[in-house]
Design an enzyme around this catalytic site. Structure first.
Site, short mmCIF file in Angstrom:
data_model
loop_
_atom_site.label_atom_id
_atom_site.label_comp_id
_atom_site.label_asym_id
_atom_site.label_seq_id
_atom_site.Cartn_x
_atom_site.Cartn_y
_atom_site.Cartn_z
N HIS A 24 -4.11 11.15 5.20
CA HIS A 24 -3.10 10.26 5.80
C HIS A 24 -2.33 10.88 6.95
CE1 HIS A 24 -0.45 12.63 3.29
NE2 HIS A 24 -0.87 12.07 2.16
N GLU B 185 0.92 5.82 0.20
CA GLU B 185 0.26 7.11 0.40
C GLU B 185 0.97 8.11 -0.50
OE1 GLU B 185 -2.48 7.34 1.93
OE2 GLU B 185 -2.46 5.44 3.05
N GLU C 214 -5.65 18.71 1.49
CA GLU C 214 -6.64 17.63 1.37
C GLU C 214 -5.99 16.25 1.48
OE1 GLU C 214 -5.80 19.26 -2.85
OE2 GLU C 214 -6.05 20.02 -0.78
N HIS D 54 -5.84 6.91 7.19
CA HIS D 54 -5.20 6.06 6.21
C HIS D 54 -3.70 6.08 6.47
CE1 HIS D 54 -8.54 5.24 3.38
NE2 HIS D 54 -9.02 6.35 3.90
N ASP E 269 -2.89 -0.20 6.74
CA ASP E 269 -3.73 -0.62 5.62
C ASP E 269 -3.18 -1.90 4.98
OD1 ASP E 269 -5.28 1.55 6.12
OD2 ASP E 269 -4.97 2.54 4.19
N ASP F 65 0.86 -1.18 0.00
CA ASP F 65 0.00 0.00 0.00
C ASP F 65 0.89 1.24 0.00
OD1 ASP F 65 -2.68 1.21 0.12
OD2 ASP F 65 -1.99 2.01 2.02
#
Length: 239
Positions: A57, A9, A52, A150, A155, A7
């Protein structure tokens, strides 16, 4: 089989717009079971973090300021991934960012054929259901209490558990190579073993208490067995 659950970000939604990776986490599976080998890295993206994205995260410019650029970690990432299948949720999103960073660092991109997309698996297995990671965790009874924001590592750990459920459940971790189960349950070579019949003396006081207890019951099975003890697996003198 070795697989890597992954995963990431990012600073945004599209690397073609100049967005970058800021976090990558990967968990190694063998036979659908975590081995304990993990990789978790943060990167300085060399650009401001949009508010945003930070709300999603929680990774701020200040936190990332002293982290290395992706290029400094590219070889470590490629070594961990090896040539294993890469499991991710909406895998092409992570893949496009990872490849953009690899190419910018002068490394070869990862072929799309290596991707295993759990979003595609969920849509095929659970048509009409919600397929977000949160929804799949709730469906499979996976604890989400640690997932406040997140984050790539949490995750990835959650996705590894979801992936096991989507591909057959927890029994997948107990798969054995062909012939191994048969060998495990086969009788050992040589003559069959036998065990002598063991007899146990029951004190008369215990027999009397037992008979008094049985006498209070309607059609007790014990009464028939006591009348014919030899009928119990051919053993005499057992109560």
């Amino acid at each position: 089989m070795r697989e890597i659950v992954l995963d990431t970000e990012t600073t945004g939604l599209d690397p073609r717009e100049g967005h970058r990776l800021v976090e990558l986490a990967a968990v190694e599976l063998r036979g659908r079971m975590p081995t304990g080998a993990t990789l978790h890295l943060h990167f300085n993206p060399g650009r401001p973090m949009p508010p945003e994205a930070e709300r999603v995260h929680g990774l701020s410019d200040a936190f990332l300021a002293d982290k290395p650029p992706f290029a400094a970690c590219a070889d470590e990432i490629l070594a961990f991934l090896g040539d294993s299948p890469i499991v991710a949720h909406n895998a092409r999103f992570d893949w496009q960012f990872l490849n953009a960073e690899l190419v910018a660092a002068g490394r070869p991109p990862i072929p799309e054929e290596r991707l295993v997309d759990t979003l595609d698996l969920a849509r095929a297995r659970l048509p009409g259901a919600k397929h977000s990671l949160d929804a799949l965790c709730q469906r499979f009874g996976i604890d989400l209490s640690r997932r406040v924001k997140h984050g790539a590592m949490i995750d990835t750990e959650l996705l590894a558990r979801v992936y096991v459920e989507l591909t057959g459940g927890r029994q997948m971790g107990f798969d054995l190579e062909p012939g191994l189960l048969e060998a495990a349950v086969a009788p050992p070579p040589g003559p069959a073993r036998t065990w002598p019949v063991r007899h146990f003396e029951v004190p008369e006081a215990e027999r009397l208490r037992h008979r008094a207890f049985v006498a209070q019951m309607a059609n007790p099975l014990w009464a028939a067995l006591e009348a014919a003890p030899a009928a119990v697996d051919g053993r005499e003198g057992v109560s």
